[in-house]
Design an enzyme around this catalytic site. Structure first.
Site, PDB file in Angstrom:
ATOM      1  N   LYS A 151       0.848  -1.286   0.128  1.00 43.54           N
ATOM      2  CA  LYS A 151      -0.396  -0.099   0.408  1.00 43.54           C
ATOM      3  C   LYS A 151       0.964   1.189  -0.117  1.00 43.54           C
ATOM      4  CE  LYS A 151      -4.100  -2.097   1.592  1.00 43.54           C
ATOM      5  NZ  LYS A 151      -5.229  -1.534   2.779  1.00 43.54           N
TER       6      LYS A 151
ATOM      7  N   LYS B 240     -11.426  -6.465  -2.500  1.00 47.54           N
ATOM      8  CA  LYS B 240     -12.599  -4.937  -2.522  1.00 47.54           C
ATOM      9  C   LYS B 240     -12.015  -3.457  -3.719  1.00 47.54           C
ATOM     10  CE  LYS B 240     -13.143  -5.402   2.075  1.00 47.54           C
ATOM     11  NZ  LYS B 240     -13.701  -5.515   2.906  1.00 47.54           N
TER      12      LYS B 240
ATOM     13  N   LYS C 107      -5.574 -11.400  -6.004  1.00 50.32           N
ATOM     14  CA  LYS C 107      -6.188 -11.755  -5.137  1.00 50.32           C
ATOM     15  C   LYS C 107      -7.688 -11.017  -5.462  1.00 50.32           C
ATOM     16  CE  LYS C 107      -5.871  -8.512  -0.646  1.00 50.32           C
ATOM     17  NZ  LYS C 107      -5.669  -9.011   0.315  1.00 50.32           N
TER      18      LYS C 107
HETATM   19  P1  TYM Z   1     -10.846  -7.527   5.637  1.00 59.54           P
HETATM   20  O1  TYM Z   1     -12.142  -6.865   5.642  1.00 59.54           O
HETATM   21  O2  TYM Z   1      -9.935  -6.766   4.423  1.00 59.54           O
HETATM   22  O3  TYM Z   1     -10.835  -8.831   5.310  1.00 59.54           O
HETATM   23  C1  TYM Z   1     -11.677  -9.924   5.620  1.00 59.54           C
HETATM   24  C2  TYM Z   1     -11.397 -11.423   5.496  1.00 59.54           C
HETATM   25  O4  TYM Z   1     -11.303 -11.627   4.326  1.00 59.54           O
HETATM   26  C3  TYM Z   1      -9.936 -11.972   4.018  1.00 59.54           C
HETATM   27  N1  TYM Z   1     -10.407 -11.608   2.365  1.00 59.54           N
HETATM   28  C4  TYM Z   1      -9.662 -13.423   1.867  1.00 59.54           C
HETATM   29  N2  TYM Z   1      -9.786 -14.183   1.672  1.00 59.54           N
HETATM   30  C5  TYM Z   1      -9.965 -14.962   0.731  1.00 59.54           C
HETATM   31  N3  TYM Z   1      -9.471 -14.822  -0.889  1.00 59.54           N
HETATM   32  C6  TYM Z   1      -9.798 -13.339  -0.879  1.00 59.54           C
HETATM   33  N4  TYM Z   1      -8.992 -12.879  -1.923  1.00 59.54           N
HETATM   34  C7  TYM Z   1      -9.570 -12.082   0.481  1.00 59.54           C
HETATM   35  N5  TYM Z   1     -10.058 -10.760   0.342  1.00 59.54           N
HETATM   36  C8  TYM Z   1     -10.278 -10.593   1.796  1.00 59.54           C
HETATM   37  C9  TYM Z   1      -8.659 -11.948   4.621  1.00 59.54           C
HETATM   38  O5  TYM Z   1      -8.439 -12.505   5.405  1.00 59.54           O
HETATM   39  C10 TYM Z   1     -10.136 -11.271   6.050  1.00 59.54           C
HETATM   40  O6  TYM Z   1      -9.917 -12.352   7.082  1.00 59.54           O
HETATM   41  N6  TYM Z   1      -6.842  -7.153   9.399  1.00 59.54           N
HETATM   42  C11 TYM Z   1      -8.155  -7.518   8.510  1.00 59.54           C
HETATM   43  C12 TYM Z   1      -9.310  -6.771   9.506  1.00 59.54           C
HETATM   44  C13 TYM Z   1      -9.063  -7.512  10.594  1.00 59.54           C
HETATM   45  C14 TYM Z   1      -8.533  -8.771  11.932  1.00 59.54           C
HETATM   46  C15 TYM Z   1      -8.428  -8.543  13.020  1.00 59.54           C
HETATM   47  C16 TYM Z   1      -8.644 -10.027  10.767  1.00 59.54           C
HETATM   48  C17 TYM Z   1      -8.246  -6.503  11.469  1.00 59.54           C
HETATM   49  N7  TYM Z   1      -8.338  -7.211  13.404  1.00 59.54           N
HETATM   50  C18 TYM Z   1      -8.425  -9.228  14.042  1.00 59.54           C
HETATM   51  C19 TYM Z   1      -8.330 -10.661  12.400  1.00 59.54           C
HETATM   52  C20 TYM Z   1      -8.172 -10.554  13.798  1.00 59.54           C
HETATM   53  C21 TYM Z   1      -8.766  -7.905   6.811  1.00 59.54           C
HETATM   54  O7  TYM Z   1      -7.718  -7.930   6.346  1.00 59.54           O
HETATM   55  O8  TYM Z   1      -9.713  -7.323   6.661  1.00 59.54           O
END
Ligand code: TYM
Length: 336
Positions: free
Chosen positions: A120, A205, A202
């Site tokens: 990023k 969004k 990947k």
């Molecule tokens: P976020 O909102 O970006 O993503 C939410 C979850 O979706 C998974 N994900 C995917 N899994 C498979 N293939 C994909 N293309 C794909 N895109 C997204 C992400 O791996 C995630 O599990 N940093 C975290 C949010 C967070 C969090 C935490 C997670 C904040 N605190 C504590 C676990 C524990 C995130 O990326 O959210």
């Protein structure tokens, strides 16, 4: 407080952009399975992490709306607020408080190594926020506040969970045994769903190419169009493998919605081509989404249910996290 025998699972999702198939398959569906397999005493915690969402430019007027929308999608996907704890991260001040304490014991080098930050920062240059750099420290606070054992996430979050492990171990070494060291839990297939337009990227969004990303809110025709237009590999036979990354990605989606293994899908489509497979896949996804979308529409009209879920969740979350904070303050000599 969680009891000595309970197993805690924790994972968060950001209220930024629309929920897509990658979030659904990589994370949310996994959380629903955790809920289905829950044993007495287990605690499942799935907050909406708005403090993480604001680490990149965002629109204030949209934030709350997206947040409520996301809770509706989570509940529509099968999460039951009577069984799991759902709450808004920014409403529990224990999270940023613990993140600050972690900032003070985390070497810069650990955060500089994070690939999500590097990716990023490359795009944002000098505009990149301190918050984005510090994102993994807040994530470690989220996880460690609840003595979490398991963190079910998509593959892109593995490195952040490993950092949380390192922070827990470092804190325990410096100030005495305080934190449970968590495990990352990835699905065997579907932990990294790829863009339908580019199997080397990947599904995301922020994907500029919207055709590569199926959204939970997409209607039947949009889903059919996106799957029809999805890129495929050379050849025409249905088989999963490194030589067919685009098709394998589609087969993983098929497998997730049908419950069939990749081998079963190969056998089912022996002698048939990409076209037939894609037509069937589109219908399977459309049918799989239909009940989720219907439930979502009903929940959108029942904002009281969403409000109740979040306030109960916050109460339950704080009951656990406030005890942990007291323990941490004592360990660090910060208690009154
Ligand atoms: P976020 O909102 O970006 O993503 C939410 C979850 O979706 C998974 N994900 C995917 N899994 C498979 N293939 C994909 N293309 C794909 N895109 C997204 C992400 O791996 C995630 O599990 N940093 C975290 C949010 C967070 C969090 C935490 C997670 C904040 N605190 C504590 C676990 C524990 C995130 O990326 O959210």
């Amino acid at each position: 407080m969680t009891s000595a025998h309970s197993r805690v699972s924790f994972s968060g999702i950001k209220p930024s952009g629309e929920v897509h198939l990658g979030n659904y398959i990589g994370a949310v569906k996994q959380w629903v399975t955790f809920q289905e397999n829950m044993k007495p005493g287990d605690v499942l915690i799935f907050p909406i992490v708005d403090l993480h969402a604001i680490t990149v430019p965002f629109e204030p007027l949209e934030l709350r709306e997206r947040l409520v929308d996301l809770v509706c999608w989570l509940m529509a996907s099968g999460l039951d607020p009577k069984k799991v704890i759902m709450f808004v991260q920014s409403e529990n001040p224990d999270h940023p408080y613990l993140a600050w304490l972690f900032n003070c014991i985390t070497p810069m080098g650990w955060l500089e190594r994070m690939t999500q930050y590097k990716d990023k920062a490359r795009v944002q240059g000098q505009r990149v926020s301190v918050g984005l750099f510090d994102y993994p420290s807040l994530m470690a606070a989220d996880i460690l506040l609840y003595d979490t054992h398991d963190v079910p996430v998509g593959e892109d979050q593995k490195q952040h969970v490993e950092l949380a492990r390192n922070i827990a171990e470092r804190f325990n070494r410096l100030y005495g045994q305080t934190f449970q060291v968590p495990n990352v839990v990835l699905k065997q297939e579907g932990a990294r769903l790829m863009s339908l337009q580019d199997p080397t990227k990947k599904m995301s969004k922020s994907d500029e190419d919207k055709a590569g990303c199926i959204l939970l809110k997409d209607d039947a025709d949009t889903i059919r169009q996106k799957i029809k237009r999805a890129v495929t590999d050379s050849g025409n036979e249905i088989h999963a493998g490194k030589d067919k990354p685009a098709l394998t990605n589609l087969m993983v989606i098929y497998s997730e919605f049908s419950g069939k293994s990749l081998q079963e899908i190969e056998a089912l489509y022996q002698g048939k081509g990409y076209n037939e497979f894609k037509l069937d896949l589109a219908e399977i996804v459309v049918e799989g989404f239909a009940p989720v979308q219907e439930k979502y529409r009903a929940l959108k009209k029942d904002q009281a249910a969403v409000g109740r879920a979040l306030s109960d969740g916050l109460k339950n979350a704080r009951a656990i996290s406030s005890e942990k904070i007291k323990q941490v303050q004592k360990a660090m000599g910060l208690e009154k």
